[in-house]
Design an enzyme around this catalytic site. Structure first.
Site, mmCIF file in Angstrom:
data_model
loop_
_atom_site.group_PDB
_atom_site.id
_atom_site.type_symbol
_atom_site.label_atom_id
_atom_site.label_comp_id
_atom_site.label_asym_id
_atom_site.label_seq_id
_atom_site.Cartn_x
_atom_site.Cartn_y
_atom_site.Cartn_z
ATOM 1 N N PHE A 166 40.361 -44.127 3.521
ATOM 2 C CA PHE A 166 39.893 -42.892 2.897
ATOM 3 C C PHE A 166 39.863 -43.090 1.392
ATOM 4 O O PHE A 166 40.455 -44.018 0.842
ATOM 5 C CB PHE A 166 40.788 -41.705 3.263
ATOM 6 C CG PHE A 166 42.163 -41.763 2.665
ATOM 7 C CD1 PHE A 166 42.432 -41.164 1.449
ATOM 8 C CD2 PHE A 166 43.188 -42.439 3.313
ATOM 9 C CE1 PHE A 166 43.702 -41.222 0.889
ATOM 10 C CE2 PHE A 166 44.456 -42.509 2.762
ATOM 11 C CZ PHE A 166 44.723 -41.904 1.546
ATOM 12 N N CYS A 167 39.155 -42.184 0.726
ATOM 13 C CA CYS A 167 39.161 -42.149 -0.737
ATOM 14 C C CYS A 167 39.215 -40.687 -1.172
ATOM 15 O O CYS A 167 39.970 -39.910 -0.600
ATOM 16 C CB CYS A 167 38.017 -42.962 -1.344
ATOM 17 S SG CYS A 167 36.365 -42.647 -0.712
ATOM 18 N N ASN A 168 38.409 -40.268 -2.133
ATOM 19 C CA ASN A 168 38.544 -38.916 -2.686
ATOM 20 C C ASN A 168 37.772 -37.833 -1.943
ATOM 21 O O ASN A 168 38.025 -36.657 -2.152
ATOM 22 C CB ASN A 168 38.166 -38.900 -4.165
ATOM 23 C CG ASN A 168 39.308 -39.337 -5.034
ATOM 24 O OD1 ASN A 168 40.456 -39.045 -4.757
ATOM 25 N ND2 ASN A 168 39.006 -40.063 -6.095
#
Length: 197
Positions: free
Chosen positions: A149-151
């Site tokens: 995941f990221c932002n």
């Protein structure tokens, strides 16, 4: 004890209502516990019914490029998941949860139990995911399942990491993409570990 003024009593009632209704993850699950390097962490939702995002995480419109909306799947064969599936993945200990954001983002708060492998370092750290270096690059026959995941849906860090992993030979069927990322995680009021909690 002196009587409360009408407006004070109203404020007390409103404050009580703000935390009156339970905020579960699902109707049958209030929390999930994950083992971390620092011990067990309980993931639950913020119990204040009036809680709202503010600041950076509430921002809806970022310049594109670079903050363009990402596709539902970053590559063929990769499974996109939501919060419930990620929580099941975490709770069952099925593999690694990877925060593919840069270290400054990770330090600002992450999903409990996630490890930091920034998108621009993923190819150098594939051994941590069960791949073995060989003469041609990487042998990923024994690669672990991973959830990256990221932002959020406008962030390209985890899609970039995933595509690089696939190019290096990581099996697509062992990669999960949590597209909602930290923005959706925070929007749902889920527990954040680190300095950004």
């Amino acid at each position: 004890m002196p009587a409360l003024r009408p407006w004070t009593a109203l404020l007390c009632v409103m404050a009580t209502q703000a935390i009156a209704d339970p905020v579960n993850i699902r109707p049958d699950i209030a929390s999930v516990t994950v083992e971390t390097e620092d011990g067990p962490v309980e993931i639950s939702r913020i119990q204040n019914n009036e809680n709202q995002l503010s600041g950076y995480w509430a921002q809806t419109s970022r310049a594109c490029p670079p903050f363009c909306i990402q596709p539902m799947s970053p590559a063929p064969g990769v499974t996109t998941i939501g919060e419930i599936e990620l929580l099941d993945f975490i709770e069952k200990g099925e593999g690694l949860v990877i925060d593919s954001r840069t270290h400054d983002w990770y330090a600002g708060g992450t999903i409990p139990g996630a490890i930091s492998i920034p998108y621009d370092q993923v190819l150098d750290r594939m051994a941590e995911m069960g791949c073995e270096a060989d003469f041609d690059g990487w042998d990923c026959a024994d690669a672990q399942p991973v959830a990256l995941f990221c932002n959020g849906v406008w962030c390209g860090q985890s899609p970039t990491a995933i595509r690089n992993m696939l190019d290096a030979g990581y099996p697509a069927e062992r990669i999960y993409y949590y597209r909602g990322g930290m923005q959706m995680w925070r929007m749902l009021g889920l527990t954040v570990s680190g300095n950004g909690n």
